[in-house]
Design an enzyme around this catalytic site. Structure first.
Site, PDB file in Angstrom:
ATOM      1  N   ASP A 118      13.235   9.274 -32.085  1.00  0.00           N
ATOM      2  CA  ASP A 118      14.622   9.008 -31.674  1.00  0.00           C
ATOM      3  C   ASP A 118      14.658   8.649 -30.191  1.00  0.00           C
ATOM      4  O   ASP A 118      15.526   9.100 -29.449  1.00  0.00           O
ATOM      5  CB  ASP A 118      15.501  10.230 -31.956  1.00  0.00           C
ATOM      6  CG  ASP A 118      16.995   9.884 -31.920  1.00  0.00           C
ATOM      7  OD1 ASP A 118      17.329   8.688 -32.052  1.00  0.00           O
ATOM      8  OD2 ASP A 118      17.813  10.802 -31.751  1.00  0.00           O
ATOM      9  N   PHE A 130      24.980  15.172 -32.411  1.00  0.00           N
ATOM     10  CA  PHE A 130      24.009  16.246 -32.185  1.00  0.00           C
ATOM     11  C   PHE A 130      24.688  17.572 -31.888  1.00  0.00           C
ATOM     12  O   PHE A 130      24.062  18.625 -31.899  1.00  0.00           O
ATOM     13  CB  PHE A 130      23.096  15.882 -31.007  1.00  0.00           C
ATOM     14  CG  PHE A 130      23.863  15.595 -29.743  1.00  0.00           C
ATOM     15  CD1 PHE A 130      24.302  16.618 -28.915  1.00  0.00           C
ATOM     16  CD2 PHE A 130      24.157  14.287 -29.384  1.00  0.00           C
ATOM     17  CE1 PHE A 130      25.011  16.357 -27.759  1.00  0.00           C
ATOM     18  CE2 PHE A 130      24.870  14.016 -28.228  1.00  0.00           C
ATOM     19  CZ  PHE A 130      25.295  15.048 -27.415  1.00  0.00           C
TER      20      PHE A 130
END
Length: 786
Positions: A143, A33
């Protein structure tokens, strides 16, 4: 500049930030990320988090993705959703509230969590997800996993990372990529793996939530042993779920209901999975009543999931029995619990035990004034008016005097003693954690003493100091080891606990473990570098203590650590001396065969292990010492041989052993006593007979020129006198001119006088001076004279 930023980013209510507004950049996380930095806002004087893009050069697509994530988080403003403040322009990043505790993933891996906290985390996550799904249109997270569930300083949930979040029904073919999936694949539902083009729906998040529950229950990562992503995907599609290890005691009854909920949430058929609205109702009940009967949440779904299970549960570890004990009768694995739920077997559950001591024992003074400190309800749902009222009330009541008061102290003590972790979680404030009670003990001492492991977990999570001491100088570690609370010992040692701290008797925790034979705690302490050479006020090391208390397993453990068995304690006592004194044969054998150990080692007063074994009558110990070449005629500082000691204490079997192994029967002590003298003086008839059989000299003179008969008569041992009396001895005088009859009469031992008279003892003028008395001995003498 700010106006340009607003127009360029089109942030709506969110704002843009310049890098100059932040100071103290510290990287706290990184991954697919990007990177997360902890920063301090220069003007706001508060800590924030900035999630930056993984790319050094951010293109328009990445900017748009970051903006979309910010907008989603802005739309989802809610108590259990991570607050977002805006966008940092350079470096490009998302500016959010900083969560001090970090992610749930990190917390689960760090240390065992209290069950009440686990239930609260599950519930708050469900409430946060329910809020997202109640939006119009529903916002799907897609997620959900422990890494994206953050926790604030008070361990309340904040759901984060909306990079994949979408509105209900949206789908893109590129969403399922192999990049960065390793940490996420275990949380994907089987239908998503099978059908890439499938429209997203709320049941995707429900499945992910089930795997989160599994992680909270087990504190493990799903499919952690599987290194191949494709293998995980195949398992999930075939109906396999993460393996279900045993859940060891202590565990609340609601654990079974939570497992049933988890089973329904990860069902292969999305239509069977419950909605988050249904889930929150069930998790709220679990939070409120973790130790009480909860309605059956595990009704049989239409189709069973294919689960990998284990048939046997681990045996329960040896630990201190908790005062509040809500566990099942037997340890069983998650899979066993599931099979019981599937088959409809009803379980008879015992109620929790109550701690025998009451809170009144803490003798807390009554409070004249006090405030109710603020707390946060652990079970308030998004749509629960009761939870809102509770929160409002506690916040209003928090204004008042500074510092904890006596009434707050009593509430904390009551919660800990009763094992009410849920209550403790609500009322414990940061300033209360190291509160000192009237006994000079801390709350952590109290929780350890009460055996409340769940309370210990919560106090440690709130950074309770594990090194505080009570009036006796004991730390919580001392108390936990003394009570054989292995679970609590593990919790304390996971912190920065001083393993070599000493109490008022100079005992370390290792001394207590050695005394109790607690091998598990001993190993844990040694792994934390506990010193094996620390001595108590009597100069005893843990090895001395283990030998004294016969704990062979500890002795062996310490020997493997290279402990010096020649280390002397007080008065030069070695571990071998303690083992011989207490008669611990296996330890004596073990120590006597160690390199450099002498079986003839003497204490400060000259006693060898054989002396000590003979004194206590430990025949088998004496025999093994002699077999290992212990000197049977070695003398102490008082010139006593082991035979002298055995005769004096009347241990006939040991005396016989010594005589047969060459002990000198006529050896004299520093005062001039033979073994026969000592046996006769102390009235040990069997030993006297033995020595006479072995031809000990009955005529031998000792102190004051007395024979064994004199000594026996003076003490009134008539049976020994009967054994020793003979024509040659009966009228012999000592250096004061007293015969055995004189001494018996002087001591007013009538039965002994009668025995001597019966054998013809002569009554002379010296004897007659005792006739004037009123004793039975005097009466006998007068009658004999007439």
């Amino acid at each position: 500049m700010e106006g340009e930023g607003r127009g360029r980013w089109a942030l709506g209510l969110l704002r843009t930030f310049d890098a100059g507004e932040f100071a103290g950049w510290e990287k706290v996380g990184s991954g697919g990320f990007g990177q997360v930095y902890k920063v301090r806002h220069v003007h706001w004087k508060t800590w924030l988090a900035i999630k930056c893009s993984p790319s050094l050069h951010v293109d328009d697509r990445e900017r748009m993705e970051l903006l979309e994530e910010a907008k989603k988080m802005e739309m989802a403003k809610f108590r259990y959703i991570l607050p977002v403040y805006g966008i940092c322009q350079e470096p490009v990043g998302l500016v959010m509230e900083y969560m001090e505790t970090g992610s749930l993933e990190k917390l689960l891996a760090s240390e065992p969590l209290p069950w009440d906290l686990r239930f609260r985390i599950v519930h708050e996550t469900a409430v946060g997800m329910n809020f997202l799904h109640c939006m119009s249109p529903p916002l799907l997270h897609l997620d959900l996993k422990p890494a994206n569930i953050l926790l604030d300083a008070h361990y309340h949930v904040k759901i984060s990372d909306f990079g994949l979040a979408k509105c209900n029904g949206m789908s893109h073919s590129h969403d399922l990529s192999m990049d960065g999936l390793f940490g996420t694949i275990a949380y994907l539902p089987p239908e998503r793996i099978r059908e890439k083009s499938r429209l997203f729906d709320t049941k995707h998040d429900v499945y992910s939530f089930a795997i989160v529950i599994w992680g909270v229950l087990t504190q493990k990562k799903p499919f952690a042993d599987e290194k191949n992503i494709l293998h995980i995907m195949m398992k999930v599609v075939k109906g396999h779920r993460p393996e279900l290890p045993p859940i060891c005691r202590p565990r609340p009854r609601a654990c079974a209901s939570l497992i049933g909920l988890m089973q329904r949430c990860w069902h292969a058929d999305p239509q069977v999975r419950p909605t988050f609205q249904e889930i929150t109702s069930e998790t709220e009940d679990l939070c409120e009543k973790p130790d009480e009967e909860v309605k059956d949440l595990a009704h049989e779904p239409g189709e069973k999931s294919s689960l990998e299970s284990k048939s046997e549960a681990r045996p329960e570890s040896s630990r201190l029995k908790r005062a509040s004990a809500p566990p099942f009768d037997n340890d069983c694995s998650l899979s066993e619990l599931l099979s019981q739920l599937d088959s409809g077997i009803s379980q008879t559950l015992e109620g929790p035990e109550e701690l025998s001591r009451s809170s009144s024992e803490c003798k807390l003074p009554s409070s004249s004034s006090g405030k109710r400190l603020s707390g946060v309800s652990s079970v308030d749902s998004a749509f629960s008016s009761r939870g809102s009222l509770s929160l409002s009330f506690e916040r209003e009541a928090s204004t008042g005097d500074l510092g904890p008061t006596d009434i707050q102290k009593k509430k904390l003590v009551d919660a800990i003693i009763s094992g009410d972790t849920s209550r403790l979680m609500k009322i414990l404030q940061p300033q209360d954690v190291d509160l000192v009670l009237d006994s000079s003990a801390s709350l952590l001492h109290l929780a350890v003493e009460a055996g409340q492991e769940e309370c210990v977990k919560w106090l440690l999570l709130n950074n309770a100091n594990p090194n505080l001491t009570n009036r006796k100088g004991s730390t919580p570690l001392h108390m936990a080891v003394e009570r054989k609370g292995r679970g609590i010992v593990e919790l304390l040692l996971a912190r920065k606990t001083s393993v070599n701290a000493k109490d008022e008797d100079q005992w370390t925790a290792l001394h207590f473990a050695a005394q109790n034979g607690d091998e598990a705690s001993t190993r844990l302490l040694l792994e934390k570098n506990a010193s094996v050479n620390e001595v108590d006020f009597e100069g005893r090391t843990p090895m001395h203590v283990a030998c004294q208390h016969g704990q062979e397993n500890i002795v062996r453990t310490l020997l493997r650590r290279g402990v010096d068995v020649g280390l002397q304690g007080k008065d030069a006592w070695l571990p071998l001396h303690y083992a011989a004194w207490q008669g611990h044969l296996p330890i004596v054998k073990l120590l006597a065969k160690q390199p450099g150990v002498s079986v003839n080692a003497q204490t400060l007063d000259g006693r060898t292990p054989l002396h000590l074994a003979a004194q206590r009558g430990h025949y088998r110990v004496a025999r093994i010492l002699i077999d290992l070449c212990s000197d049977v005629n070695i003398c102490s500082l008082q010139a006593q041989t082991p035979l002298h000691v055995a005769a004096e204490t009347g241990h006939t079997s040991t005396a016989r052993l010594l005589l047969h192994r060459g002990a000198g029967k006529e050896a004299l002590t520093s005062e001039g006593y033979t073994a026969l003298h000592l046996a006769a003086q102390n009235g040990h008839l069997a030993t006297v007979k033995l020595l006479i059989e072995e031809k000990a000299d009955v005529m031998a003179r000792g102190p004051l020129n007395q024979t064994a008969l004199h000594l026996a008569a003076a003490r009134g041992h008539s049976e020994v006198v009967e054994e020793l009396v003979s024509a040659d001895l009966i009228d012999l005088s000592d250096e004061q001119g007293l015969s055995a009859l004189h001494l018996a009469a002087q001591g007013r031992h009538s039965q002994t006088v009668e025995t001597l008279l019966k054998h013809g003892a002569h009554i002379n003028l010296q004897s007659l001076k005792f006739q004037g008395g009123q004793s039975s001995a005097a009466t006998l003498l007068r009658r004999s004279k007439t």
